[in-house]
Design a protein around this motif. Sequence first.
Motif, PDB file in Angstrom:
ATOM      1  N   UNK A  81      13.383  98.698  36.075  1.00 24.03           N
ATOM      2  CA  UNK A  81      12.102  98.326  35.449  1.00 24.03           C
ATOM      3  C   UNK A  81      12.234  97.695  34.065  1.00 24.03           C
ATOM      4  N   UNK A  82      13.130  98.205  33.221  1.00 25.35           N
ATOM      5  CA  UNK A  82      13.245  97.637  31.875  1.00 25.35           C
ATOM      6  C   UNK A  82      13.793  96.208  31.943  1.00 25.35           C
ATOM      7  N   UNK A  83      14.691  95.938  32.855  1.00 25.38           N
ATOM      8  CA  UNK A  83      15.225  94.586  33.016  1.00 25.38           C
ATOM      9  C   UNK A  83      14.190  93.654  33.654  1.00 25.38           C
ATOM     10  N   UNK A  84      13.368  94.203  34.535  1.00 30.54           N
ATOM     11  CA  UNK A  84      12.319  93.407  35.169  1.00 30.54           C
ATOM     12  C   UNK A  84      11.353  92.889  34.100  1.00 30.54           C
ATOM     13  N   UNK A  85      11.007  93.754  33.149  1.00 29.05           N
ATOM     14  CA  UNK A  85      10.135  93.367  32.032  1.00 29.05           C
ATOM     15  C   UNK A  85      10.769  92.212  31.254  1.00 29.05           C
ATOM     16  N   UNK A  86      12.059  92.308  30.998  1.00 30.47           N
ATOM     17  CA  UNK A  86      12.751  91.256  30.255  1.00 30.47           C
ATOM     18  C   UNK A  86      12.749  89.939  31.032  1.00 30.47           C
ATOM     19  N   UNK A  87      12.967  90.012  32.334  1.00 35.19           N
ATOM     20  CA  UNK A  87      13.030  88.792  33.144  1.00 35.19           C
ATOM     21  C   UNK A  87      11.673  88.135  33.323  1.00 35.19           C
ATOM     22  N   UNK A  88      10.643  88.957  33.554  1.00 31.08           N
ATOM     23  CA  UNK A  88       9.348  88.389  33.916  1.00 31.08           C
ATOM     24  C   UNK A  88       8.468  88.054  32.713  1.00 31.08           C
ATOM     25  N   UNK A  89       8.665  88.741  31.585  1.00 29.80           N
ATOM     26  CA  UNK A  89       7.787  88.516  30.439  1.00 29.80           C
ATOM     27  C   UNK A  89       8.524  87.966  29.252  1.00 29.80           C
ATOM     28  N   UNK A  90       9.548  88.671  28.790  1.00 36.49           N
ATOM     29  CA  UNK A  90      10.218  88.290  27.558  1.00 36.49           C
ATOM     30  C   UNK A  90      10.981  86.983  27.675  1.00 36.49           C
ATOM     31  N   UNK A  91      11.703  86.792  28.762  1.00 36.48           N
ATOM     32  CA  UNK A  91      12.494  85.581  28.932  1.00 36.48           C
ATOM     33  C   UNK A  91      11.635  84.314  28.931  1.00 36.48           C
ATOM     34  N   UNK A  92      10.542  84.266  29.703  1.00 39.97           N
ATOM     35  CA  UNK A  92       9.712  83.061  29.629  1.00 39.97           C
ATOM     36  C   UNK A  92       9.068  82.839  28.270  1.00 39.97           C
ATOM     37  N   UNK A  93       8.668  83.906  27.592  1.00 39.29           N
ATOM     38  CA  UNK A  93       8.070  83.746  26.258  1.00 39.29           C
ATOM     39  C   UNK A  93       9.109  83.204  25.293  1.00 39.29           C
ATOM     40  N   UNK A  94      10.332  83.741  25.348  1.00 37.88           N
ATOM     41  CA  UNK A  94      11.386  83.309  24.443  1.00 37.88           C
ATOM     42  C   UNK A  94      11.736  81.840  24.631  1.00 37.88           C
ATOM     43  N   UNK A  95      11.847  81.414  25.876  1.00 40.24           N
ATOM     44  CA  UNK A  95      12.254  80.035  26.124  1.00 40.24           C
ATOM     45  C   UNK A  95      11.097  79.044  26.056  1.00 40.24           C
ATOM     46  N   UNK A  96       9.869  79.515  25.996  1.00 40.71           N
ATOM     47  CA  UNK A  96       8.756  78.566  25.884  1.00 40.71           C
ATOM     48  C   UNK A  96       8.329  78.359  24.448  1.00 40.71           C
ATOM     49  N   UNK A  97       8.854  79.158  23.516  1.00 35.76           N
ATOM     50  CA  UNK A  97       8.441  78.972  22.119  1.00 35.76           C
ATOM     51  C   UNK A  97       9.371  78.113  21.347  1.00 35.76           C
TER      52      UNK A  97
END
Length: 122
Positions: free
Chosen positions: A106-122
């Motif tokens: 679950x903690x990695x899923x959060x990183x993949x689905x939310x944090x990763x797209x936010x990081x690379x879109x900013x």
Amino acid sequence: ASRYRHNFLALAVLFLLAAVISAIFLFVEPIPQSQAYHNFADKRRFLCSCHGATEGFFLPPGIKRKKGFIIPNFGDVISNIIILAGGVFGLALLYLNGTEVDEVEPIRKWQLQVCLPIFFSS
């Protein structure tokens, strides 16, 4: 069916939250930012030649553009390729290992689905 309903509700709540936050910023004045922020360390301009030449060159100050396109603040811009390469490498590892998002903790899923797209879109 209940799993898909749960995902749809979560997505709808996330979309609604994003819409509300975006609407708030329509009524707020811009945050002032010092012009010194744009004073990048590398001020060189790099001319990428697209017309037969395989290399580019740095333009001296005051020289206007020739054929090709210019990358301003070249050193600051090109250094981001390392970050991009790291992200692509991580995604390639996930793909090559055959990892499905449902198999990730679950903690990695959060990183993949939310944090990763936010990081690379900013």
